[in-house]
Design a protein around this motif. Sequence first.
Motif, mmCIF file in Angstrom:
data_model
loop_
_atom_site.group_PDB
_atom_site.id
_atom_site.type_symbol
_atom_site.label_atom_id
_atom_site.label_comp_id
_atom_site.label_asym_id
_atom_site.label_seq_id
_atom_site.Cartn_x
_atom_site.Cartn_y
_atom_site.Cartn_z
ATOM 1 N N TYR A 167 29.515 40.918 33.368
ATOM 2 C CA TYR A 167 28.334 40.697 32.541
ATOM 3 C C TYR A 167 27.070 41.332 33.127
ATOM 4 O O TYR A 167 26.265 41.907 32.418
ATOM 5 N N ARG A 168 26.879 41.220 34.419
ATOM 6 C CA ARG A 168 25.616 41.631 35.036
ATOM 7 C C ARG A 168 25.609 43.063 35.578
ATOM 8 O O ARG A 168 24.618 43.481 36.174
ATOM 9 N N ILE A 169 26.687 43.819 35.408
ATOM 10 C CA ILE A 169 26.652 45.171 35.972
ATOM 11 C C ILE A 169 25.767 46.080 35.116
ATOM 12 O O ILE A 169 25.629 45.883 33.912
ATOM 13 N N ASN A 170 25.176 47.049 35.771
ATOM 14 C CA ASN A 170 24.324 48.007 35.086
ATOM 15 C C ASN A 170 25.036 49.319 34.824
ATOM 16 O O ASN A 170 24.607 50.098 33.986
ATOM 17 N N ASP A 171 26.101 49.562 35.591
ATOM 18 C CA ASP A 171 26.789 50.836 35.504
ATOM 19 C C ASP A 171 28.247 50.613 35.920
ATOM 20 O O ASP A 171 28.517 49.807 36.812
ATOM 21 N N GLU A 172 29.152 51.357 35.302
ATOM 22 C CA GLU A 172 30.572 51.229 35.643
ATOM 23 C C GLU A 172 30.849 51.530 37.111
ATOM 24 O O GLU A 172 31.856 51.083 37.655
ATOM 25 N N ARG A 173 29.968 52.280 37.757
ATOM 26 C CA ARG A 173 30.168 52.596 39.183
ATOM 27 C C ARG A 173 30.245 51.333 40.028
ATOM 28 O O ARG A 173 30.941 51.315 41.047
ATOM 29 N N GLU A 174 29.548 50.287 39.599
ATOM 30 C CA GLU A 174 29.620 49.024 40.348
ATOM 31 C C GLU A 174 31.039 48.475 40.341
ATOM 32 O O GLU A 174 31.511 47.931 41.339
ATOM 33 N N ALA A 175 31.725 48.600 39.211
ATOM 34 C CA ALA A 175 33.122 48.160 39.135
ATOM 35 C C ALA A 175 34.022 49.088 39.952
ATOM 36 O O ALA A 175 34.974 48.629 40.592
ATOM 37 N N LEU A 176 33.724 50.372 39.942
ATOM 38 C CA LEU A 176 34.485 51.312 40.772
ATOM 39 C C LEU A 176 34.299 51.002 42.250
ATOM 40 O O LEU A 176 35.248 51.087 43.035
ATOM 41 N N ASN A 226 38.565 25.935 43.721
ATOM 42 C CA ASN A 226 37.599 25.900 42.638
ATOM 43 C C ASN A 226 37.576 27.250 41.916
ATOM 44 O O ASN A 226 37.460 28.293 42.549
ATOM 45 N N VAL A 227 37.677 27.211 40.604
ATOM 46 C CA VAL A 227 37.612 28.428 39.794
ATOM 47 C C VAL A 227 36.234 28.483 39.159
ATOM 48 O O VAL A 227 35.826 27.550 38.471
ATOM 49 N N SER A 228 35.529 29.573 39.418
ATOM 50 C CA SER A 228 34.196 29.736 38.839
ATOM 51 C C SER A 228 34.005 31.198 38.464
ATOM 52 O O SER A 228 34.698 32.073 38.966
ATOM 53 N N SER A 229 33.054 31.431 37.599
ATOM 54 C CA SER A 229 32.806 32.798 37.151
ATOM 55 C C SER A 229 32.216 33.618 38.289
ATOM 56 O O SER A 229 31.242 33.217 38.916
ATOM 57 N N PRO A 230 32.797 34.786 38.558
ATOM 58 C CA PRO A 230 32.286 35.648 39.634
ATOM 59 C C PRO A 230 31.138 36.532 39.164
ATOM 60 O O PRO A 230 31.145 37.742 39.373
ATOM 61 N N THR A 231 30.152 35.946 38.529
ATOM 62 C CA THR A 231 29.067 36.702 37.915
ATOM 63 C C THR A 231 28.370 37.627 38.905
ATOM 64 O O THR A 231 28.060 38.762 38.574
ATOM 65 N N PHE A 232 28.142 37.172 40.121
ATOM 66 C CA PHE A 232 27.424 38.001 41.090
ATOM 67 C C PHE A 232 28.374 38.726 42.036
ATOM 68 O O PHE A 232 28.082 39.835 42.480
ATOM 69 N N ALA A 233 29.528 38.148 42.340
ATOM 70 C CA ALA A 233 30.505 38.788 43.221
ATOM 71 C C ALA A 233 31.350 39.816 42.468
ATOM 72 O O ALA A 233 31.990 40.653 43.074
ATOM 73 N N LEU A 234 31.385 39.741 41.156
ATOM 74 C CA LEU A 234 32.167 40.568 40.237
ATOM 75 C C LEU A 234 33.645 40.212 40.202
ATOM 76 O O LEU A 234 34.279 40.337 39.163
ATOM 77 N N VAL A 235 34.233 39.797 41.329
ATOM 78 C CA VAL A 235 35.645 39.426 41.317
ATOM 79 C C VAL A 235 35.886 38.250 42.261
ATOM 80 O O VAL A 235 35.323 38.195 43.346
ATOM 81 N N ASN A 236 36.694 37.303 41.807
ATOM 82 C CA ASN A 236 37.190 36.211 42.641
ATOM 83 C C ASN A 236 38.699 36.348 42.715
ATOM 84 O O ASN A 236 39.331 36.731 41.732
ATOM 85 N N GLU A 237 39.241 36.014 43.851
ATOM 86 C CA GLU A 237 40.696 36.046 44.043
ATOM 87 C C GLU A 237 41.178 34.614 44.238
ATOM 88 O O GLU A 237 40.612 33.867 45.026
ATOM 89 N N TYR A 238 42.209 34.253 43.484
ATOM 90 C CA TYR A 238 42.803 32.924 43.594
ATOM 91 C C TYR A 238 44.278 33.075 43.921
ATOM 92 O O TYR A 238 44.893 34.084 43.592
#
Length: 150
Positions: free
Chosen positions: A88-97, A62-74
Motif C-alpha cells: 500500500y505505501r510503496i511509491n515505486d516498484e523498485r521498493e518491492a524489487l 501474531n499476524v499483522s499487516s506489514p505496511t511499513f516492513a512490506l513483508v512478514n514471514e510466518y
Amino acid sequence: MYNTGVVRAEIKMSSLEDLPAAASVLIEEAKSEPIILFEGPMGAGKTTLIKELCRQLGVQENVSSPTFALVNEYEGEKGKLIYHFDFYRINDEREALDIGAPEYFESGNLCLIEWPSMIPNLLPERYLLVQLEVDDEGRERKLQVREVES
C-alpha cells in the motif's frame, strides 16, 4: 489491470462468523496456486481474512499487516513458510524489487499479497485473485476468487 481469469469461488460474508469458512475455501484453492493477491478498498477486510488464513494454517505468532516492513514471514504447520506482503505505501516498484519480491513469489511458498495493484509489472504469470467488495452499509462482504494466468 488484471486478466479476468476463471472464477473459482464466490463467497458472501455477512459477519465475522463467516470468516473461517471463507478462509477454508481459500486454503483449498491455494493448494493449486500458492500466490494469492488480495484487492479491495481500504477497510474491506484483507488483513482480517489473511489473519484467519494464517490461523488455520497453524501460524502461532501474531499476524499483522506489514505496511511499513512490506513483508512478514510466518511459520505454519510442519514448518511451511508463509509470506505476507502489503504494498500500500510503496511509491515505486523498485521498493518491492529491493526486498526481493520476485524471489519470494518464485519460492513455492504461500505468498499473500495485499495491494498488488502497486506492483503490476512484478506479478507472476499465475495467481489467485481475491477481490473483496463491501456493501454500502459496510456490513456484507463479497469475495470473488479468480484463477488468473497471463
